[in-house]
Design an enzyme around this catalytic site. Structure first.
Site, PDB file in Angstrom:
ATOM      1  CB  CYS A 185      -0.950  -0.005   1.206  1.00 18.73           C
ATOM      2  SG  CYS A 185      -0.098  -0.111   2.789  1.00 18.73           S
ATOM      3  CB  THR A 186       0.197   4.866   0.096  1.00 21.57           C
ATOM      4  OG1 THR A 186      -0.939   4.741  -0.751  1.00 21.57           O
ATOM      5  CG2 THR A 186       0.959   6.140  -0.245  1.00 21.57           C
TER       6      THR A 186
END
Length: 302
Positions: A185-186
């Protein structure tokens, strides 16, 4: 004008008085003139902030002075000075709204029972050693992957983090339970939760990228397993790790290459629309065909 920066961070640690932490963080940011979003829960803290570099350095020093936050990895990127319209500091049951706050256990070292952390180099090493057996599993909302993702990654059909548990429990990924799964994820926080959810539901070999896409992209830029741009929940909306990044997004109107999202022209609609510059000037509410009952995360951080 002073150099503008954005910081992205999270820290899992038991907080016995989240409301007191909220008041401290709010006053700290207001004093330093910093804007952005901070979420606080009994599990820790999660934030994305923007402002003058000198102010952010003071914020980082003060926040790391809190015993439970001293090991937080603050990720820095360039800002423009108007990336956040205001300051928002809130207490929530979860740092990421998966809808299962009591399933997550946290101690002073972080989340208990989550996936094994892999540094970016070791992500590539795992792929070199295990080849196509390695499955990249996107821990973000599906629309984020339209402009950037790991090559051949699985992108679950989710509009919010709250959808992930039912998606995992649906059975559609059960054939992967014996495979090496790399969640991403980010900035890493969503995978702290997602990897735990997957392990608790029978996935045997689950990893997470230490520092998320941000740290991987900083390490390999355009020369790794990541392709495209990174969606961000701030005014920038999309960032590249180097010039010449591949554009994998396609305009929803004409199909041309783009990485730019726009808010749907229909005020009743929650969707972001991926459009090229030309089509963005003619798209309006009459064009909306989106499912207006389907919400999306608008305040996710990391």
């Amino acid at each position: 004008m002073e150099l503008q920066k954005i910081i992205l961070y999270y820290g899992f640690t038991p907080l016995h008085d989240p409301e007191a932490v909220k008041l401290w963080q709010k006053q700290l940011c207001e004093t330093l003139g910093i804007k952005g979003r901070i979420l606080i829960s009994k599990h820790g803290i999660n934030g994305t902030l923007g402002g003058d570099m000198s102010a952010l350095k003071k914020y980082v020093k003060a926040t790391k002075g809190y015993p439970g936050f001293k090991k937080i990895d603050f990720k820095w990127s360039d800002g423009r000075g108007n990336d956040f319209p205001r300051l928002s500091v809130k207490v929530r049951p979860e740092l990421v709204a998966f809808g299962h706050p009591d399933e997550i256990k946290v101690d002073e070292r972080g989340v208990v029972g989550g996936g094994k952390h892999l540094k970016p180099y070791h992500v590539n090493k795992l792929v070199e050693e295990r080849g196509d057996d390695v499955i990249f599993f996107d821990g973000r909302n599906a629309f984020e992957a339209k402009i950037g993702k790991f090559k051949n990654a699985i992108v679950p059909d989710v509009a919010t983090s709250h959808d992930f548990v039912s998606e995992i429990e649906s059975g559609k990924y059960d054939h992967l339970k014996d495979k090496p799964i790399v969640t991403y994820c980010t900035g890493g926080i969503r995978c702290e939760i997602l990897s735990t959810v997957m392990i608790n539901r029978g996935f045997k070999e689950v990893y997470q990228i230490d520092g998320g896409i941000v740290r991987y992209g900083e390490k390999f830029r355009n020369n790794g397993l990541w392709e495209g741009s990174l969606y961000t929940f701030d005014g920038r909306m999309a960032v590249d790790f180097a010039e010449g990044a591949k554009t994998i997004g396609e305009c929803e109107k004409c199909g041309s290459a783009t990485k730019q999202f726009y808010n749907c022209g229909d005020v009743r609609c929650h969707d972001l629309v991926l459009l090229c510059e030309s089509c963005s000037t003619v798209a309006g509410s009459r064009d909306c065909t989106h499912d207006k009952s389907r919400a999306r995360d608008t305040e996710l951080i990391g």
